[in-house]
Design a protein around this motif. Sequence first.
Motif, short mmCIF file in Angstrom:
data_model
loop_
_atom_site.label_atom_id
_atom_site.label_comp_id
_atom_site.label_asym_id
_atom_site.label_seq_id
_atom_site.Cartn_x
_atom_site.Cartn_y
_atom_site.Cartn_z
N UNK A 62 3.69 25.46 0.70
CA UNK A 62 3.80 24.02 0.96
C UNK A 62 3.98 23.26 -0.34
N UNK A 63 4.73 22.19 -0.25
CA UNK A 63 5.03 21.36 -1.42
C UNK A 63 4.68 19.91 -1.12
N UNK A 64 3.98 19.29 -2.01
CA UNK A 64 3.68 17.86 -1.89
C UNK A 64 4.61 17.11 -2.83
N UNK A 65 5.74 16.70 -2.28
CA UNK A 65 6.76 16.04 -3.10
C UNK A 65 6.33 14.62 -3.46
N UNK A 66 6.91 14.08 -4.51
CA UNK A 66 6.64 12.69 -4.90
C UNK A 66 7.63 11.74 -4.27
N UNK A 67 8.84 12.23 -3.98
CA UNK A 67 9.86 11.44 -3.29
C UNK A 67 10.55 12.33 -2.28
N UNK A 128 8.23 7.05 5.25
CA UNK A 128 7.80 5.71 5.67
C UNK A 128 7.56 4.81 4.47
N UNK A 129 6.95 5.36 3.42
CA UNK A 129 6.67 4.59 2.22
C UNK A 129 7.95 4.13 1.54
N UNK A 130 8.94 5.03 1.45
CA UNK A 130 10.19 4.67 0.77
C UNK A 130 11.02 3.69 1.59
N UNK A 131 10.98 3.82 2.90
CA UNK A 131 11.72 2.86 3.74
C UNK A 131 11.07 1.48 3.71
N UNK A 132 9.77 1.45 3.45
CA UNK A 132 9.04 0.17 3.44
C UNK A 132 9.18 -0.58 2.12
N UNK A 358 13.87 -2.14 10.90
CA UNK A 358 12.65 -2.89 10.60
C UNK A 358 11.76 -2.00 9.73
N UNK A 359 11.46 -2.39 8.51
CA UNK A 359 10.71 -1.53 7.60
C UNK A 359 9.38 -1.11 8.21
N UNK A 360 9.01 0.17 8.03
CA UNK A 360 7.72 0.63 8.54
C UNK A 360 6.57 -0.11 7.88
N UNK A 361 5.48 -0.21 8.60
CA UNK A 361 4.27 -0.79 8.02
C UNK A 361 3.43 0.34 7.47
N UNK A 362 3.21 0.38 6.15
CA UNK A 362 2.42 1.47 5.56
C UNK A 362 1.02 1.52 6.15
#
Length: 371
Positions: A62-67, A128-132, A358-362
């Motif tokens: 598993x990889x926890x990517x930053x982007x 979700x974070x990047x789309x927001x 519509x941007x996601x709500x973090x």
Amino acid sequence: MPPRTPDPDTSLAAHRVAPERLRGRGARSNRAGRYERELRQAESDGWDIEEDLPVLRTEVSEERARKIITYNSSPDLPFDRSVNAYRGCEHGCIYCFARPTHAWLGLSAGLDFETRLVARPGAAELLAKELAAKSYKVATLAMGTNTDPYQPIEKRYGVTRAMLEVLREARHPVGIVTKGTLILRDLDILSEMARDRLVRVGISVTTLDPVLSRRMEPRAPAPAKRLEVIRRLTEAGVEVRIMTSPVVPGLTDHEIEALLEAGAQAGAVAASWIMLRLPLEVSPLFRDWLEEHYPDRAGRVMARVREMHGGKDYDAQWGKRMRGEGHHAQMIGQRFARAARRLGLDRALPPLRCDLFRPPVPRGAQMDLFG
């Protein structure tokens, strides 16, 4: 660190794995990646004792990517951004142009690419974070451009579905490319997004010959099953493009018309094609595969490939790498165009909608009172 000078192609033989360990695998060898300082190969220890080695099994880390969103500016591609749920692909397609990316992980483009996979279980939250982000500007997001989002491990990890849930909530357009039948699991999301023209799917069907397919794409669904996926998606209201990619000269190019006819009968509304691409480590792997399975045609296939790439196995120049050049490449393009036109698969599809985004709500953020 710059790539080391590759060892001669003939050295693939020194890195081959015993055939009895290769059940359902495309590559036969596991030569170290081009960024590795040392080459490793199996050698007899001198003891005259037979030892049964296990069949190669798929391993997943598993990889926890930053982007998670990757951007590109290539004029050859119809999209400028993409996401990939996994690194490596268990389908094991011998021709896969993404194989060399495993070298970035210190792994081989050969068997490691098929057996040592990386999942990104936090991808949906990152997406979700990047789309927001306030700076984000919506455009169609491509999914499955490097490795298949519906390869077998998706059933266990569900990373692709989790990202689709984010995109559905955000009403964000997405284009998906896959060979996997597991996409039918997500018909609930896809049919809902299709009603608002937010999704389009490309199904790759390289050949109609099940024997050739099993050799060339050992763990991908059979051609008949992929055609059934086109049918099921179409019935659910999802626009599907049949992708006759890659076209392998001297091996699958005679099937162009039959592939398009099968796709049209299954309900595809458009079609596309790409010529065989053999970048970096893919070339020796593919040639080794040809010699194993089609020794009578290996020379002719590679002669055609080189004819279309200026005498080389591959030419990475923009405008040439996807289609090749020369008489044979032009002939394939003309045949494809004629068949697509006859079957109504040459029409330009309207762009997916971006105006509904519509941007996601973090998580943890306060909802918009008037949203």
